[in-house]
Design an enzyme around this catalytic site. Structure first.
Site, short mmCIF file in Angstrom:
data_model
loop_
_atom_site.label_atom_id
_atom_site.label_comp_id
_atom_site.label_asym_id
_atom_site.label_seq_id
_atom_site.Cartn_x
_atom_site.Cartn_y
_atom_site.Cartn_z
N ASP A 1 0.83 -1.21 0.00
CA ASP A 1 0.00 0.00 0.00
C ASP A 1 0.86 1.26 0.00
OD1 ASP A 1 -2.31 -1.52 0.09
OD2 ASP A 1 -2.24 -1.66 2.28
N ALA B 1 -4.98 9.97 21.47
CA ALA B 1 -4.69 10.12 22.91
C ALA B 1 -5.20 11.44 23.49
CB ALA B 1 -3.19 9.95 23.17
N ARG C 1 -7.34 18.65 23.53
CA ARG C 1 -5.99 18.55 24.10
C ARG C 1 -5.57 17.09 24.08
NH1 ARG C 1 -8.42 22.58 26.86
NH2 ARG C 1 -7.23 24.49 27.19
N ASN D 1 -5.23 8.35 2.32
CA ASN D 1 -5.67 7.78 3.60
C ASN D 1 -6.12 8.82 4.61
OD1 ASN D 1 -5.32 5.06 3.08
ND2 ASN D 1 -3.23 4.97 3.91
N GLU D 2 -5.16 9.66 5.01
CA GLU D 2 -5.48 10.58 6.11
C GLU D 2 -4.51 11.76 6.14
OE1 GLU D 2 -2.22 8.73 7.02
OE2 GLU D 2 -3.79 7.32 7.47
P1 NAP Z 1 3.61 1.45 6.85
O1 NAP Z 1 4.16 1.62 8.22
O2 NAP Z 1 4.14 0.33 6.01
O3 NAP Z 1 2.02 1.31 6.91
C1 NAP Z 1 1.37 0.71 7.96
C2 NAP Z 1 0.49 -0.44 7.46
O4 NAP Z 1 -0.75 0.10 6.97
C3 NAP Z 1 1.09 -1.24 6.32
O5 NAP Z 1 0.87 -2.61 6.61
C4 NAP Z 1 0.29 -0.78 5.11
O6 NAP Z 1 0.23 -1.77 4.08
C5 NAP Z 1 -1.07 -0.54 5.74
N1 NAP Z 1 -2.01 0.35 5.06
C6 NAP Z 1 -1.79 1.48 4.35
N2 NAP Z 1 -2.93 2.02 3.92
C7 NAP Z 1 -3.94 1.21 4.38
C8 NAP Z 1 -5.36 1.25 4.27
N3 NAP Z 1 -5.99 2.24 3.62
N4 NAP Z 1 -6.06 0.27 4.88
C9 NAP Z 1 -5.46 -0.73 5.56
N5 NAP Z 1 -4.12 -0.81 5.70
C10 NAP Z 1 -3.37 0.16 5.12
O7 NAP Z 1 3.75 2.86 6.10
P2 NAP Z 1 3.36 3.20 4.60
O8 NAP Z 1 3.31 1.92 3.82
O9 NAP Z 1 4.18 4.34 4.16
O10 NAP Z 1 1.83 3.69 4.77
C11 NAP Z 1 1.52 4.96 5.31
C12 NAP Z 1 0.30 4.73 6.14
O11 NAP Z 1 0.67 4.08 7.34
C13 NAP Z 1 -0.36 6.00 6.61
O12 NAP Z 1 -1.26 6.50 5.65
C14 NAP Z 1 -1.04 5.57 7.90
O13 NAP Z 1 -2.41 5.27 7.69
C15 NAP Z 1 -0.35 4.28 8.30
N6 NAP Z 1 0.17 4.45 9.64
C16 NAP Z 1 -0.45 3.75 10.64
C17 NAP Z 1 -0.09 3.95 11.96
C18 NAP Z 1 -0.84 3.21 13.01
O14 NAP Z 1 -1.72 2.39 12.66
N7 NAP Z 1 -0.58 3.46 14.28
C19 NAP Z 1 0.95 4.81 12.29
C20 NAP Z 1 1.57 5.50 11.25
C21 NAP Z 1 1.17 5.30 9.93
P3 NAP Z 1 1.57 -2.24 3.26
O15 NAP Z 1 2.29 -3.17 4.21
O16 NAP Z 1 1.02 -2.99 2.09
O17 NAP Z 1 2.35 -1.01 2.90
#
Ligand code: NAP
Ligand code: MN
Length: 255
Positions: free
Chosen positions: A45, A177, A140, A114-115
């Site tokens: 993704d 949080a 806050r 995404n966001e």
């Molecule tokens: P990453 O750390 O590899 O992404 C985190 C996981 O989210 C990966 O397994 C990714 O899939 C999956 N993912 C991305 N978009 C998704 C969606 N719309 N629905 C379900 N799963 C999804 O970082 P990245 O690949 O650069 O992706 C950036 C995204 O990471 C951000 O948009 C944010 O949503 C997410 N993220 C999540 C957290 C958290 O959950 N606490 C924290 C920071 C960022 P792949 O393994 O296929 O890449």
């Protein structure tokens, strides 16, 4: 058709990339990474999110085809081996359009699939939250996150935000949080709003991190971050008859 190829270098060797290019050319298509009609992404993704940022200026003209190479690949219905089938019967697949979020602050504009989120890693983030110019709360806590329906299964889900079907036109605000006690309080739940809602987060932008998909901005200026659903859309190829519920089950439940 003009085809772009966007690969995650860590999972695709130069040799494999070249053989993909040869395959595309042998099927009578042209490689054009500058003005493609179709962009194959190879990776997870995160790879699709990066490709979307690259092609933002021509996003409406491009159809993304995410090919899953070993990651979660929530967005992807396809494997690298499917490339021939996809190119030979392209019109038999579904092209779905997912609106991008737009964030505005100072003179800058950012887009995300995404966001868009605002976080303060140093001290409590304080933001006045306005929806369509109406005051909701003074938040806050660690941060606030605004998600699209397709993004609702990403970071938003880790915050216990609702999963929103991508067939619903909406925008969701979730808390990271929050501090809630006798002195301070916020809504304490995710808020799902219609897709024309204007979410305005007011407060000094120095010392905050504005995150959007895989990107961050740490030098934002101004006193307001305004987030809306934009009129830009990411077109993503899907298999016909693709079931969203089955996809949720396979991705998150697994039994
Ligand atoms: P990453 O750390 O590899 O992404 C985190 C996981 O989210 C990966 O397994 C990714 O899939 C999956 N993912 C991305 N978009 C998704 C969606 N719309 N629905 C379900 N799963 C999804 O970082 P990245 O690949 O650069 O992706 C950036 C995204 O990471 C951000 O948009 C944010 O949503 C997410 N993220 C999540 C957290 C958290 O959950 N606490 C924290 C920071 C960022 P792949 O393994 O296929 O890449
Ligand atoms: Mn990733």
């Amino acid at each position: 058709m003009k085809i772009g190829l966007f690969v995650k270098q860590e999972v695709v060797s130069k040799e494999n990339e070249n053989s993909l290019i040869s395959k595309i050319v042998s099927l009578s298509h042209e490689i054009d990474n500058n003005h493609p009609e179709i962009v194959f992404t190879v990776g997870g993704d995160g790879t699709l999110l990066k490709a979307i940022q690259k092609y933002l200026p021509i996003i409406d003209e491009v159809t993304f085809v995410p090919l899953n190479k070993g990651k979660l690949a929530y967005f992807s219905d396809f494997k690298v081996e499917d490339i021939e089938e996809i190119l030979s019967s392209f019109s038999s697949f579904d092209k779905k359009s997912y609106p991008l979020l737009r964030g505005r602050f100072g003179n800058e504009e950012i887009y995300a699939l995404n966001e868009i989120r605002i976080e303060n890693p140093f001290k409590t983030l304080v933001r006045e939250v306005y929806i369509n110019d109406e005051y909701l709360e003074t938040f806050r806590g660690n941060g606030l996150l605004v998600s699209s329906p397709i993004g609702s299964t990403a970071y938003n889900k880790s915050l216990s935000g609702a999963v929103i079907s991508p067939n619903v036109s909406a925008i969701e605000l979730s808390e990271i949080a929050p501090i809630n006690n006798r002195l301070y309080s916020s809504l304490k739940s995710s808020l799902v709003l219609p897709n024309n809602a204007v979410i305005s987060l007011k407060g000094d932008l120095s010392n905050v991190v504005i995150g959007y998909d895989h990107l961050v901005n740490t030098s934002a200026k101004g006193n307001e971050l305004v987030i809306t659903i934009s009129d830009k859309k990411a077109n993503i190829l899907k298999r016909k008859g693709h079931s969203y519920i089955k996809h949720l089950n396979e991705t998150f439940v697994g039994k």
